[in-house]
Design a protein around this motif. Sequence first.
Motif, short mmCIF file in Angstrom:
data_model
loop_
_atom_site.label_atom_id
_atom_site.label_comp_id
_atom_site.label_asym_id
_atom_site.label_seq_id
_atom_site.Cartn_x
_atom_site.Cartn_y
_atom_site.Cartn_z
N ASN A 43 107.36 -31.25 17.22
CA ASN A 43 108.17 -32.20 17.98
C ASN A 43 109.07 -33.06 17.10
O ASN A 43 110.03 -33.64 17.59
CB ASN A 43 107.28 -33.08 18.86
CG ASN A 43 106.73 -32.32 20.03
OD1 ASN A 43 107.36 -31.41 20.55
ND2 ASN A 43 105.53 -32.67 20.45
N GLU A 44 108.77 -33.14 15.81
CA GLU A 44 109.59 -33.92 14.89
C GLU A 44 110.80 -33.14 14.37
O GLU A 44 111.65 -33.70 13.69
CB GLU A 44 108.74 -34.40 13.71
CG GLU A 44 107.73 -35.46 14.09
CD GLU A 44 106.82 -35.84 12.95
OE1 GLU A 44 107.09 -35.45 11.79
OE2 GLU A 44 105.82 -36.54 13.21
N ASP A 47 116.49 -32.16 16.97
CA ASP A 47 117.16 -31.49 18.09
C ASP A 47 116.31 -30.38 18.74
O ASP A 47 116.85 -29.46 19.35
CB ASP A 47 118.50 -30.92 17.62
CG ASP A 47 119.51 -30.86 18.74
OD1 ASP A 47 119.44 -31.69 19.66
OD2 ASP A 47 120.35 -29.94 18.71
N ILE A 48 115.01 -30.45 18.59
CA ILE A 48 114.13 -29.41 19.14
C ILE A 48 114.20 -29.35 20.67
O ILE A 48 114.09 -28.29 21.26
CB ILE A 48 112.67 -29.58 18.65
CG1 ILE A 48 111.80 -28.37 19.02
CG2 ILE A 48 112.04 -30.83 19.26
CD1 ILE A 48 112.03 -27.19 18.18
N LYS A 49 114.43 -30.49 21.30
CA LYS A 49 114.46 -30.52 22.77
C LYS A 49 115.67 -29.79 23.34
O LYS A 49 115.66 -29.36 24.48
CB LYS A 49 114.41 -31.95 23.26
CG LYS A 49 113.10 -32.65 22.93
CD LYS A 49 112.93 -33.92 23.71
CE LYS A 49 111.71 -34.70 23.38
NZ LYS A 49 110.51 -34.05 23.05
N ASN A 50 116.72 -29.60 22.54
CA ASN A 50 117.93 -28.91 23.00
C ASN A 50 117.98 -27.45 22.56
O ASN A 50 118.99 -26.80 22.73
CB ASN A 50 119.17 -29.64 22.48
CG ASN A 50 119.25 -31.05 23.02
OD1 ASN A 50 118.88 -31.30 24.16
ND2 ASN A 50 119.71 -31.97 22.20
N THR A 51 116.90 -26.96 22.01
CA THR A 51 116.85 -25.59 21.51
C THR A 51 116.29 -24.67 22.59
O THR A 51 115.30 -24.98 23.24
CB THR A 51 115.95 -25.52 20.26
OG1 THR A 51 116.44 -26.44 19.30
CG2 THR A 51 115.95 -24.13 19.68
N GLU A 52 116.97 -23.55 22.78
CA GLU A 52 116.51 -22.56 23.76
C GLU A 52 115.32 -21.80 23.20
O GLU A 52 115.32 -21.42 22.03
CB GLU A 52 117.63 -21.56 24.06
CG GLU A 52 118.75 -22.13 24.90
CD GLU A 52 118.32 -22.39 26.33
OE1 GLU A 52 117.57 -21.58 26.90
OE2 GLU A 52 118.75 -23.42 26.87
#
Length: 99
Positions: A43-44, A47-52
């Motif tokens: 989670n650190e 930009d992991i949240k925007n990765t497909e």
Amino acid sequence: MSNFTKEMIDDYADKLLIGLTEEERTNIQEEFDEIEKNMNLINEIPDIKNTEPLSFPFEMTIEDLRNDDEVGEEIPIEELLRNCDQYEGREVEVPKVVG
């Protein structure tokens, strides 16, 4: 500290009808702590949240499937059973294994 408490682990074990020793409970707690630590590391990542998500990296199509009607020569059961030490009728007897 993990979000999974010993009480939660005991509750899940009871629901699954699994009896746990204190050592097993501690081992499970340590595993959950390690999993949570690794999840926090992931989670650190910037930009992991925007990765497909990547389910499979290659495009793949299967063009040639074997048709079951194209089965080659069938081997007679008697010939196959010659490779077995013990059999009864068409059933092979195997040793019982207790793990």
